[in-house]
Design a protein around this motif. Structure first.
Motif, PDB file in Angstrom:
ATOM      1  N   VAL A  37       4.758   0.655   0.558  1.00 39.92           N
ATOM      2  CA  VAL A  37       4.880   0.507   2.105  1.00 39.92           C
ATOM      3  C   VAL A  37       3.840  -0.508   2.743  1.00 39.92           C
ATOM      4  CG1 VAL A  37       5.073   1.581   4.520  1.00 39.92           C
ATOM      5  CG2 VAL A  37       5.931   2.740   2.150  1.00 39.92           C
ATOM      6  N   VAL A  38       4.477  -1.675   3.316  1.00 35.13           N
ATOM      7  CA  VAL A  38       3.370  -2.616   3.899  1.00 35.13           C
ATOM      8  C   VAL A  38       3.121  -2.113   5.126  1.00 35.13           C
ATOM      9  CG1 VAL A  38       3.543  -4.906   4.622  1.00 35.13           C
ATOM     10  CG2 VAL A  38       5.033  -4.430   2.625  1.00 35.13           C
ATOM     11  N   PRO A  39       1.625  -2.227   5.269  1.00 36.44           N
ATOM     12  CA  PRO A  39       1.176  -1.755   6.521  1.00 36.44           C
ATOM     13  C   PRO A  39       1.184  -2.864   7.653  1.00 36.44           C
ATOM     14  CG  PRO A  39      -0.616  -2.575   5.052  1.00 36.44           C
ATOM     15  CD  PRO A  39       0.824  -2.594   4.176  1.00 36.44           C
ATOM     16  N   PRO A  40       1.270  -2.513   8.811  1.00 39.60           N
ATOM     17  CA  PRO A  40       1.622  -3.491   9.971  1.00 39.60           C
ATOM     18  C   PRO A  40       0.734  -4.595  10.164  1.00 39.60           C
ATOM     19  CG  PRO A  40       1.967  -1.394  10.448  1.00 39.60           C
ATOM     20  CD  PRO A  40       1.413  -1.256   9.290  1.00 39.60           C
ATOM     21  N   SER A  41      -0.435  -4.280   9.657  1.00 38.65           N
ATOM     22  CA  SER A  41      -1.813  -5.389   9.814  1.00 38.65           C
ATOM     23  C   SER A  41      -2.901  -5.021   8.958  1.00 38.65           C
ATOM     24  CB  SER A  41      -2.142  -5.144  11.413  1.00 38.65           C
ATOM     25  OG  SER A  41      -2.595  -3.924  11.782  1.00 38.65           O
ATOM     26  N   GLY A  42      -3.807  -5.779   8.957  1.00 42.24           N
ATOM     27  CA  GLY A  42      -4.790  -5.591   8.043  1.00 42.24           C
ATOM     28  C   GLY A  42      -5.264  -6.404   6.834  1.00 42.24           C
ATOM     29  N   GLY A  43      -4.708  -7.577   6.920  1.00 44.78           N
ATOM     30  CA  GLY A  43      -5.134  -9.009   6.194  1.00 44.78           C
ATOM     31  C   GLY A  43      -3.987  -9.015   4.894  1.00 44.78           C
TER      32      GLY A  43
END
Length: 199
Positions: free
Chosen positions: A22-28
């Motif tokens: 699952v791709v996180p919304p933010s964080g690099g």
């Protein structure tokens, strides 16, 4: 989900490992803000469309139009509205894994539909067809849905692409059909078939 068996010719080993996440919304790096992820997904979406996959476009594909659709998808993920699941593959000579597939859990717009979501943009790169990659990606989408506490998922397929059996094997049942909903070319209207799976 594309049904094409065309090879992309990218030189990736047939035994290259695959993983889903699952791709996180933010964080690099690796997040929905990552330009490298966007580039991978754009390449995949264009390749799938050019190979005849039913993911919103028909050949010849305008990459700029696909980019607009992808940017809208990534914006919703960054805002925390939708969930993006990607399929990644190791590539010779490249340290990071490359995204070669995706599926999106599209959020509903009202509280009375919060117990289910729509699956959109489920696709894997053409060179992965016939290797179980689609089943693996769909299973990861289902796992993400369960983690959200969802009770069912809905999706639509373009009739005439041979996709219905793939989803039925995963537990989906047909709940409706919209005759002639999809105009894929002059004089070529296709039905849109809606399927639902319950957990």
């Amino acid at each position: 989900m594309s049904t094409s068996s065309t090879s992309s010719g990218r030189g990736t080993s047939p035994a290259a490992p695959l993983r889903t996440r699952v791709v996180p919304p933010s964080g690099g790096p690796g997040s929905a803000e990552d330009p490298a992820l966007r580039e991978d997904l754009l390449r995949t979406w264009v390749d799938v469309s050019e190979a005849g996959g039913s993911v919103g476009f028909v050949p010849p594909v305008d990459p700029a139009a696909v980019a607009v659709a992808l940017d809208g998808t990534l914006a919703r993920v960054r805002e925390g509205r939708d969930v993006l699941v990607v399929l990644e593959e190791a590539e010779d000579g490249v340290e990071r894994l490359r995204a070669v597939g995706m599926g999106v859990l599209l959020a509903g717009s009202t509280p009375i539909t919060a117990h289910w979501r729509t699956v959109v943009r489920l696709m894997v790169a053409p060179h992965l067809q016939g290797r179980g990659a689609g089943r693996r990606l769909l299973a990861a989408v289902h796992a993400a849905a369960r983690d959200l506490g969802l009770e069912q998922l809905s999706l639509t397929v373009r009739d005439g692409q041979g996709l219905q059996p793939f989803y039925e094997r995963a537990g989906y049942v047909v709940v409706g059909r919209h005759p002639g909903a999809l105009r894929v070319g002059p004089g070529d209207d296709r039905d849109e078939v809606r399927l639902v799976v319950r957990f």
